[in-house]
Structure formats: C-alpha cells, structure tokens
Design a protein around this motif. Structure first.
Motif, PDB file in Angstrom:
ATOM      1  N   GLY A  73       0.791  -1.218   0.000  1.00  0.00           N
ATOM      2  CA  GLY A  73       0.000   0.000   0.000  1.00  0.00           C
ATOM      3  C   GLY A  73       0.828   1.274   0.000  1.00  0.00           C
ATOM      4  N   THR A  74       1.872   1.320   0.820  1.00  0.00           N
ATOM      5  CA  THR A  74       2.685   2.530   0.904  1.00  0.00           C
ATOM      6  C   THR A  74       3.321   2.864  -0.442  1.00  0.00           C
ATOM      7  OG1 THR A  74       3.182   2.075   3.230  1.00  0.00           O
ATOM      8  CG2 THR A  74       4.639   3.610   2.072  1.00  0.00           C
ATOM      9  N   GLU A  75       3.880   1.844  -1.086  1.00  0.00           N
ATOM     10  CA  GLU A  75       4.508   2.060  -2.382  1.00  0.00           C
ATOM     11  C   GLU A  75       3.490   2.499  -3.431  1.00  0.00           C
ATOM     12  OE1 GLU A  75       6.908  -0.341   0.196  1.00  0.00           O
ATOM     13  OE2 GLU A  75       4.891  -0.748  -0.556  1.00  0.00           O
ATOM     14  N   THR A  76       2.308   1.908  -3.383  1.00  0.00           N
ATOM     15  CA  THR A  76       1.273   2.253  -4.362  1.00  0.00           C
ATOM     16  C   THR A  76       0.834   3.704  -4.201  1.00  0.00           C
ATOM     17  OG1 THR A  76       0.498  -0.042  -4.373  1.00  0.00           O
ATOM     18  CG2 THR A  76      -0.992   1.622  -5.272  1.00  0.00           C
ATOM     19  N   ILE A  77       0.658   4.147  -2.972  1.00  0.00           N
ATOM     20  CA  ILE A  77       0.255   5.537  -2.750  1.00  0.00           C
ATOM     21  C   ILE A  77       1.352   6.487  -3.187  1.00  0.00           C
ATOM     22  CG2 ILE A  77      -0.476   7.231  -1.032  1.00  0.00           C
ATOM     23  CD1 ILE A  77      -2.457   4.919  -1.812  1.00  0.00           C
ATOM     24  N   ALA A  78       2.607   6.137  -2.926  1.00  0.00           N
ATOM     25  CA  ALA A  78       3.721   6.978  -3.376  1.00  0.00           C
ATOM     26  C   ALA A  78       3.729   7.103  -4.897  1.00  0.00           C
ATOM     27  CB  ALA A  78       5.049   6.406  -2.885  1.00  0.00           C
ATOM     28  N   ILE A  79       3.441   6.008  -5.580  1.00  0.00           N
ATOM     29  CA  ILE A  79       3.389   6.026  -7.041  1.00  0.00           C
ATOM     30  C   ILE A  79       2.212   6.868  -7.529  1.00  0.00           C
ATOM     31  CG2 ILE A  79       2.892   4.568  -9.049  1.00  0.00           C
ATOM     32  CD1 ILE A  79       5.784   4.470  -8.163  1.00  0.00           C
ATOM     33  N   PHE A  80       1.059   6.726  -6.883  1.00  0.00           N
ATOM     34  CA  PHE A  80      -0.099   7.545  -7.269  1.00  0.00           C
ATOM     35  C   PHE A  80       0.210   9.030  -7.096  1.00  0.00           C
ATOM     36  CE2 PHE A  80      -3.637   4.157  -6.448  1.00  0.00           C
ATOM     37  CZ  PHE A  80      -3.222   3.480  -7.569  1.00  0.00           C
ATOM     38  N   ILE A  81       0.876   9.384  -6.012  1.00  0.00           N
ATOM     39  CA  ILE A  81       1.231  10.789  -5.793  1.00  0.00           C
ATOM     40  C   ILE A  81       2.168  11.272  -6.896  1.00  0.00           C
ATOM     41  CG2 ILE A  81       2.488  12.351  -4.258  1.00  0.00           C
ATOM     42  CD1 ILE A  81       1.336  10.740  -1.907  1.00  0.00           C
ATOM     43  N   ALA A  82       3.136  10.431  -7.253  1.00  0.00           N
ATOM     44  CA  ALA A  82       4.055  10.804  -8.334  1.00  0.00           C
ATOM     45  C   ALA A  82       3.300  11.010  -9.647  1.00  0.00           C
ATOM     46  CB  ALA A  82       5.122   9.730  -8.500  1.00  0.00           C
ATOM     47  N   MET A  83       2.326  10.151  -9.916  1.00  0.00           N
ATOM     48  CA  MET A  83       1.516  10.286 -11.136  1.00  0.00           C
ATOM     49  C   MET A  83       0.752  11.610 -11.153  1.00  0.00           C
ATOM     50  SD  MET A  83      -0.069   6.454 -11.352  1.00  0.00           S
ATOM     51  CE  MET A  83       0.898   5.019 -11.849  1.00  0.00           C
ATOM     52  N   LEU A  84       0.248  12.007  -9.987  1.00  0.00           N
ATOM     53  CA  LEU A  84      -0.530  13.237  -9.910  1.00  0.00           C
ATOM     54  C   LEU A  84       0.351  14.477  -9.985  1.00  0.00           C
ATOM     55  CD1 LEU A  84      -3.027  12.112  -7.152  1.00  0.00           C
ATOM     56  CD2 LEU A  84      -3.578  12.561  -9.541  1.00  0.00           C
ATOM     57  N   LEU A  85       1.552  14.375  -9.460  1.00  0.00           N
ATOM     58  CA  LEU A  85       2.475  15.513  -9.529  1.00  0.00           C
ATOM     59  C   LEU A  85       3.062  15.679 -10.932  1.00  0.00           C
ATOM     60  CD1 LEU A  85       4.375  15.127  -6.125  1.00  0.00           C
ATOM     61  CD2 LEU A  85       2.575  16.774  -6.696  1.00  0.00           C
ATOM     62  N   TRP A  86       3.239  14.570 -11.634  1.00  0.00           N
ATOM     63  CA  TRP A  86       3.801  14.603 -12.992  1.00  0.00           C
ATOM     64  C   TRP A  86       2.913  13.796 -13.939  1.00  0.00           C
ATOM     65  CZ3 TRP A  86       7.068  13.249  -8.759  1.00  0.00           C
ATOM     66  CH2 TRP A  86       7.880  14.303  -8.325  1.00  0.00           C
ATOM     67  N   PRO A  87       1.686  14.248 -14.163  1.00  0.00           N
ATOM     68  CA  PRO A  87       0.724  13.460 -14.952  1.00  0.00           C
ATOM     69  C   PRO A  87       1.185  13.172 -16.377  1.00  0.00           C
ATOM     70  CG  PRO A  87      -0.069  15.709 -14.597  1.00  0.00           C
ATOM     71  CD  PRO A  87       1.102  15.524 -13.703  1.00  0.00           C
ATOM     72  N   ALA A  88       2.027  14.029 -16.955  1.00  0.00           N
ATOM     73  CA  ALA A  88       2.514  13.780 -18.313  1.00  0.00           C
ATOM     74  C   ALA A  88       3.381  12.524 -18.377  1.00  0.00           C
ATOM     75  CB  ALA A  88       3.298  14.985 -18.812  1.00  0.00           C
ATOM     76  N   HIS A  89       3.933  12.119 -17.230  1.00  0.00           N
ATOM     77  CA  HIS A  89       4.801  10.940 -17.179  1.00  0.00           C
ATOM     78  C   HIS A  89       4.054   9.696 -16.705  1.00  0.00           C
ATOM     79  CE1 HIS A  89       8.314  13.367 -18.030  1.00  0.00           C
ATOM     80  NE2 HIS A  89       7.964  14.217 -17.077  1.00  0.00           N
ATOM     81  N   PHE A  90       2.724   9.759 -16.690  1.00  0.00           N
ATOM     82  CA  PHE A  90       1.948   8.608 -16.231  1.00  0.00           C
ATOM     83  C   PHE A  90       2.325   7.319 -16.954  1.00  0.00           C
ATOM     84  CE2 PHE A  90      -1.576   5.696 -16.969  1.00  0.00           C
ATOM     85  CZ  PHE A  90      -1.882   5.327 -15.676  1.00  0.00           C
ATOM     86  N   PRO A  91       2.442   7.284 -18.292  1.00  0.00           N
ATOM     87  CA  PRO A  91       2.739   6.013 -18.964  1.00  0.00           C
ATOM     88  C   PRO A  91       4.016   5.346 -18.449  1.00  0.00           C
ATOM     89  CG  PRO A  91       1.998   7.618 -20.567  1.00  0.00           C
ATOM     90  CD  PRO A  91       2.207   8.364 -19.283  1.00  0.00           C
ATOM     91  N   VAL A  92       5.076   6.117 -18.296  1.00  0.00           N
ATOM     92  CA  VAL A  92       6.347   5.541 -17.827  1.00  0.00           C
ATOM     93  C   VAL A  92       6.216   5.047 -16.384  1.00  0.00           C
ATOM     94  CG1 VAL A  92       8.761   6.047 -17.311  1.00  0.00           C
ATOM     95  CG2 VAL A  92       7.728   6.924 -19.402  1.00  0.00           C
ATOM     96  N   ILE A  93       5.624   5.874 -15.529  1.00  0.00           N
ATOM     97  CA  ILE A  93       5.471   5.499 -14.119  1.00  0.00           C
ATOM     98  C   ILE A  93       4.589   4.258 -13.992  1.00  0.00           C
ATOM     99  CG2 ILE A  93       4.624   6.245 -11.861  1.00  0.00           C
ATOM    100  CD1 ILE A  93       5.225   9.139 -12.742  1.00  0.00           C
ATOM    101  N   ALA A  94       3.502   4.216 -14.757  1.00  0.00           N
ATOM    102  CA  ALA A  94       2.575   3.088 -14.675  1.00  0.00           C
ATOM    103  C   ALA A  94       3.234   1.795 -15.125  1.00  0.00           C
ATOM    104  CB  ALA A  94       1.335   3.372 -15.523  1.00  0.00           C
ATOM    105  N   LEU A  95       3.960   1.841 -16.230  1.00  0.00           N
ATOM    106  CA  LEU A  95       4.603   0.627 -16.733  1.00  0.00           C
ATOM    107  C   LEU A  95       5.689   0.138 -15.776  1.00  0.00           C
ATOM    108  CD1 LEU A  95       4.841   1.489 -20.537  1.00  0.00           C
ATOM    109  CD2 LEU A  95       3.305  -0.155 -19.436  1.00  0.00           C
ATOM    110  N   ALA A  96       6.438   1.066 -15.205  1.00  0.00           N
ATOM    111  CA  ALA A  96       7.482   0.679 -14.254  1.00  0.00           C
ATOM    112  C   ALA A  96       6.867   0.021 -13.021  1.00  0.00           C
ATOM    113  CB  ALA A  96       8.311   1.897 -13.861  1.00  0.00           C
ATOM    114  N   TYR A  97       5.776   0.594 -12.537  1.00  0.00           N
ATOM    115  CA  TYR A  97       5.169   0.017 -11.326  1.00  0.00           C
ATOM    116  C   TYR A  97       4.456  -1.294 -11.636  1.00  0.00           C
ATOM    117  CZ  TYR A  97       3.324  -0.061  -6.622  1.00  0.00           C
ATOM    118  OH  TYR A  97       3.053  -0.418  -5.329  1.00  0.00           O
TER     119      TYR A  97
END
Length: 206
Positions: free
Chosen positions: A156-180
């Motif tokens: 859960g902690t890692e998932t929330i950290a990733i969601f926050i990163a997605m929201l702070l840098w939404p243009a990078h969602f594809p890269v962040i999503a695939l990595a996670y």
C-alpha cells in the motif's frame, strides 16, 4: 515493503482517533464506505484532469482507510468489515489508473497493464491469505487484521507513493505506470515463491 515498518509510527495516532470516533457512535463500516466514496471521487477528478484535487482526495481516502481499522479495533473486528476494507482498497487501486485512462488516450494501454498487474497482485495476496487462514497462520506485521496479511515488494505505501508521483507529474503517467506494473509482477513472483515455501508438500493441521 514499507507498510510494516510504518505501522509503529501511524498506529498510535490512528488508534487514538479511532477510539474517539467509536465513542461518538461512528462505525468502522461507515468509515469504510465513506473512504470508498472519496476514492471514487478521486478517480473522477483525475478523469477531468483535476490532479491537485485528486491528490487531496487520495490522501483523505488513505486516512479513512486507516481509520476504519482503528475504529474496528476500538469496538470489534468483524468478517464483513475485513471484507469491506479489502474490497474498498482494490476498488481504489483500480479506480485511479482508470481515471488516468479516461483523462488521456495516451494513458489507456499503460493504465490497462497497471490494472492487470494490480489484479494479479490482489489474487496472489488473497489466495495466500485464504490458505494461511486455513492453516491457522497469523501475523502481526501489519497490525491486528481480520485475516492474514502477507508482505510484498509492492504494498500500500509504495502504491500511494506512485499515485502521488503520477498526480504531480501526470505527463509521465505512462512511464510510471509501466514501471510500477513491472514491480507488481515481481511481487507476484515473490509471493508465489513464499507460498511454495510455506505450503508445498504440507497438509494443513488437523
């Protein structure tokens, strides 16, 4: 990976708040349902590209997710409460990438793969919990729960950290999503190896 380590820090204030709410007649299930509604609202905000609003709603959802268990511990743990809590968690985890998929066509494939990885992670988690419960195994690493919680690399902690990163840098969602998504698949392998070590070749007691 970090959930169990954060427990000693977050449990005392959550338990105090849970006792306060319980004394005022607030039920754990009511907190869970409120959290589910807030999580869905976060996904709707993401779909409309209101990322900072979604960030606030996600933080509220996670606070409520911790509070429902705290209220339950202040009153009593129930099987339905545990069921509602885990269903709410996975509804939230799926809703966020769906929101990103609706926000931009470029997010569709990465969001689909992330949801698929969450599905596999959830299945491995719940399958382990069912068999562990059948064998009478217990763990306190994640606090007092209604059923067995197995640890993993992506929790859960890692998932929330990733969601926050997605929201702070939404243009990078594809890269962040695939990595996670890849990290989630590693977690499935990790949990499967743990299941083989714990369950293979053994019969349940009794």
């Amino acid at each position: 990976m970090f959930d169990a380590r954060l427990r000693p820090l977050i449990d005392p204030p959550l338990n105090a708040a849970g006792r306060w709410l319980a004394r005022r007649g607030v039920t754990a299930n009511a907190v869970s349902l409120t959290g589910i509604a807030v999580g869905v609202a976060a996904a709707v905000a993401i779909a409309h590209s209101h990322f900072m609003l979604a960030l606030g709603l996600i933080i509220a959802n996670r606070v409520l997710d911790g509070l429902d268990g705290a209220v339950a511990r202040a009153t009593r743990l129930t099987d339905f409460g545990g069921y509602l809590d885990i269903v709410g968690d996975f509804l939230f985890y799926v809703a966020v990438p769906v929101g990103f998929a609706l926000a931009s066509p470029a997010n569709l494939l990465p969001a689909l793969l992330l949801v698929a990885s969450f599905t596999l992670t959830g299945i491995s988690f719940l399958a382990f919990a069912v068999i562990a419960g059948k064998r009478g195994l217990e763990t306190a690493a994640h606090g007092r729960k209604s059923f067995f919680y197995d640890t993993g690399l992506a929790e859960g902690t890692e998932t929330i950290a990733i969601f926050i990163a997605m929201l702070l840098w939404p243009a990078h969602f594809p890269v962040i999503a695939l990595a996670y998504a890849g990290l989630c698949l590693v977690t499935v392998v990790q949990r499967s190896l743990a299941a083989w070590h714990s369950f293979a070749g053994e019969s349940p007691p009794g």
